[in-house]
Design a protein around this motif. Structure first.
Motif, PDB file in Angstrom:
ATOM      1  N   UNK A  74     -31.197 107.700 -24.622  1.00 51.10           N
ATOM      2  CA  UNK A  74     -31.434 108.945 -23.899  1.00 51.10           C
ATOM      3  C   UNK A  74     -30.889 108.863 -22.480  1.00 51.10           C
ATOM      4  N   UNK A 126     -28.405 102.783 -43.914  1.00 48.08           N
ATOM      5  CA  UNK A 126     -27.878 102.106 -42.735  1.00 48.08           C
ATOM      6  C   UNK A 126     -26.657 102.808 -42.124  1.00 48.08           C
ATOM      7  N   UNK A 127     -25.804 103.415 -42.952  1.00 51.22           N
ATOM      8  CA  UNK A 127     -24.609 104.066 -42.400  1.00 51.22           C
ATOM      9  C   UNK A 127     -24.782 105.583 -42.234  1.00 51.22           C
ATOM     10  N   UNK A 155     -22.619 103.128 -31.426  1.00 48.29           N
ATOM     11  CA  UNK A 155     -23.297 102.586 -30.245  1.00 48.29           C
ATOM     12  C   UNK A 155     -22.933 103.411 -29.000  1.00 48.29           C
ATOM     13  N   UNK A 163     -30.216  99.199 -37.899  1.00 46.01           N
ATOM     14  CA  UNK A 163     -29.517  97.909 -37.958  1.00 46.01           C
ATOM     15  C   UNK A 163     -30.293  96.822 -37.228  1.00 46.01           C
ATOM     16  N   UNK A 164     -30.149  95.548 -37.597  1.00 43.96           N
ATOM     17  CA  UNK A 164     -29.581  95.151 -38.882  1.00 43.96           C
ATOM     18  C   UNK A 164     -30.570  95.515 -40.003  1.00 43.96           C
ATOM     19  N   UNK A 165     -30.067  95.858 -41.176  1.00 48.44           N
ATOM     20  CA  UNK A 165     -30.959  96.384 -42.220  1.00 48.44           C
ATOM     21  C   UNK A 165     -32.100  95.450 -42.612  1.00 48.44           C
ATOM     22  N   UNK A 166     -31.873  94.125 -42.546  1.00 52.93           N
ATOM     23  CA  UNK A 166     -32.965  93.228 -42.975  1.00 52.93           C
ATOM     24  C   UNK A 166     -34.107  93.204 -41.955  1.00 52.93           C
ATOM     25  N   UNK A 175     -27.972 102.328 -32.527  1.00 57.50           N
ATOM     26  CA  UNK A 175     -27.768 101.039 -33.203  1.00 57.50           C
ATOM     27  C   UNK A 175     -28.967 100.555 -34.001  1.00 57.50           C
ATOM     28  N   UNK A 193     -17.781 104.795 -24.458  1.00 54.45           N
ATOM     29  CA  UNK A 193     -18.561 104.939 -25.688  1.00 54.45           C
ATOM     30  C   UNK A 193     -19.406 106.208 -25.662  1.00 54.45           C
ATOM     31  N   UNK A 198     -24.877  95.520 -31.078  1.00 58.33           N
ATOM     32  CA  UNK A 198     -25.135  96.773 -31.804  1.00 58.33           C
ATOM     33  C   UNK A 198     -25.340  96.525 -33.293  1.00 58.33           C
ATOM     34  N   UNK A 199     -25.023  95.304 -33.743  1.00 59.50           N
ATOM     35  CA  UNK A 199     -25.283  94.872 -35.124  1.00 59.50           C
ATOM     36  C   UNK A 199     -24.375  95.512 -36.172  1.00 59.50           C
ATOM     37  N   UNK A 255     -24.001  93.975 -40.012  1.00 57.82           N
ATOM     38  CA  UNK A 255     -24.373  94.850 -41.114  1.00 57.82           C
ATOM     39  C   UNK A 255     -23.257  94.925 -42.152  1.00 57.82           C
ATOM     40  N   UNK A 293     -26.054  98.895 -22.970  1.00 57.99           N
ATOM     41  CA  UNK A 293     -26.246  97.591 -22.319  1.00 57.99           C
ATOM     42  C   UNK A 293     -25.159  97.299 -21.290  1.00 57.99           C
TER      43      UNK A 293
END
Lengths: 198, 287
Positions: free
Chosen positions: B231, B165-166, B191, B155-158, B151, B207, A85-86, A90, B195
């Motif tokens: 979804x 991001x938050x 999340x 993310x990840x921001x780069x 997620x 979750x 989920x990263x 982060x 998965x």
């Protein structure tokens, strides 16, 4: 006093007898991430949605890597519960892309035949890629059914099938891509290249 | 505005309504989508867990095809596909050795001329909020939407290089532009555990329950998403959540593009509203 000093020196010798950083360096070579910079702030574990399920928490795994505990790390459950989920990556103040580390650990554990504590997840990946290799695309219904068979629970989620079917959300047959040859070639070439590097 | 279009495996079956509604919205907004011919799966989420080279080679094939189409931008509405395409493009640019390996595997070359675009980004920045507001014929007045980013949208921001991001707000901006109200809530980027949904369902339910609880407590009528995996995980298992936790949320989970399409004047069939499991018609009744 003299004896105390000798004693301390001997302890140090034990501690640094072998290069404990070799494993961390191996990981860095494989994915570019330097786990040695982790200083145990534990932000990774605090934000991890799967921490409740992990026996070895993410920060503990990072420490074990620093200590060179290769076998323990590669048979840990952490990377198999990780959902990529990263959140950890982060928030890591040292900028460690922890999910890339998890990927290296998963890949290495599979290649070196380590015991995988969360069997179902390993099965998930196997069945998923088998479907992609066979058809070029993921055949969702076949994938779910194969997975259930592999998990010896063939009727799992059987109640969802008719619901999805009624909504036109399940394809009964796989969509095979036209150029399936090039897909097979891609998978074969990856295997060949990887085997040549072992 | 011409873009290569990569629907991805989910949009062919379990997320057909995402495909339908994206195509409808793009038509209204003047975005031309040209489907990548004979595209293959991007390998998410299993290739990267088992072979790094495979995880780059699979999406790289699509990038090479995009170049062959003579297009320089590609839209992948599924956030998992989007991320894998982006990672492939970025890693090949950064690591020459990897690029060489991938080219050997694919038996073709990649120039690196393709920009991988997030669909929200295209609507916000290429089409623009002003044009979106002008295209609205049926504003969704009074509908309270909890925008769920999950997620990988930020993310990840780069890799994502998109939004805060938050506390992201891009989807909220879009929903407000079509007349809906958006609620403030704490689970925008948590999340949903998809998965684990097939292999370890119980874990996923923990979750999913938290996200649905958050949306309900914030007073939302429905949750808007931009990812087929979020979804299906949130929509499909509400009965199982009810059985496990004793709370039946009955919370419709809709693609942001279904709501946008409706506001643009598309019919419910055009945006595949009938395909959603938790019946959305009661909350949309007034619109």
């Amino acid at each position: 006093m003299r004896n105390k000093l000798e004693e301390a020196k001997n302890i140090m010798k034990v501690a640094v007898k072998e290069d404990t950083t070799a494993f961390a360096k191996e990981i860095q070579r494989k994915c570019g991430q330097d786990v040695l910079t982790c200083y145990q702030c534990r932000k990774c574990t605090m934000g991890c949605p799967m921490a409740f399920r992990m026996e070895t928490k993410v920060n503990e795994l990072m420490r074990a890597i620093q200590l060179g505990l290769r076998d323990e790390v590669l048979s840990a459950d952490t990377m198999w519960w990780c959902v990529s989920c990263e959140t950890c990556a982060t928030r890591c103040p040292q900028g460690i892309e922890i999910v890339e580390v998890m990927d290296v650990l998963r890949e290495t554990a599979i290649k070196e035949d380590y015991y995988i504590p969360v069997e179902s997840i390993e099965a998930f990946h196997k069945v998923f890629l088998r479907s992609v290799e066979a058809y070029g695309r993921l055949y969702e219904m076949g994938f779910a059914m194969d997975l259930n068979l592999m998990l010896k629970d063939p009727l799992k989620d059987a109640d969802l099938g008719p619901v999805m079917m009624a909504k036109g959300k399940l394809k009964l047959r796989p969509h095979k891509v036209k150029d399936l040859k090039s897909v097979k070639k891609l998978f074969e070439n990856v295997r060949k290249l990887e085997e040549s590097r072992v | 505005m011409k873009y290569a279009y990569y629907p991805g495996c989910s949009l062919e079956s379990s997320a057909k309504e995402y495909d339908l509604s994206i195509r409808a919205c793009c038509q209204y907004a003047g975005v031309d989508l040209i489907e990548v011919p004979d595209w293959i799966c991007c390998g998410a989420s299993s290739a990267h867990a088992t072979s790094h080279l495979l995880s780059i080679a699979l999406p790289a094939k699509t990038l090479v095809q995009t170049e062959k189409m003579g297009l320089h931008q590609i839209i992948a509405p599924c956030i998992a596909c989007l991320t894998r395409l982006k990672v492939a493009d970025m890693e090949m640019e950064e690591h020459g050795d990897l690029k060489k390996d991938v080219e050997t595997v694919l038996e073709s070359t990649y120039k690196g001329s393709v920009r991988v675009r997030n669909i929200l980004d295209v609507f916000l920045n290429d089409v623009g909020l002003e044009k979106i507001e002008k295209t609205v014929t049926t504003p969704l007045t009074g509908l309270k939407v909890a925008c769920y980013y999950g997620c990988l949208l930020t993310r990840p921001p780069h890799i994502a290089q998109f939004d805060d991001v938050e506390n992201p707000h891009s989807m909220d901006d879009l929903m407000r532009a079509i007349g809906a109200e958006t609620v403030d809530w704490s689970f925008k980027t948590d999340c949903c555990g998809v998965s684990m949904s097939l292999a370890e369902t119980d874990v996923a339910l923990e979750l999913t329950n938290k996200v649905l609880e958050g949306a309900r407590d914030a007073g939302a009528d429905c949750v808007a998403v931009a990812c087929p995996l979020c979804q299906s995980n949130l929509d499909l298992r509400q009965k199982a959540i009810g059985n496990k936790f004793g709370v039946f949320y009955d919370m419709p989970i809709l693609y942001f593009s279904q709501l946008m399409g409706l506001a643009f004047g598309a019919t419910t069939t055009d945006v595949g509203l009938e395909k959603v499991i938790v019946n959305p018609f009661p909350v949309l009744g007034a619109i």
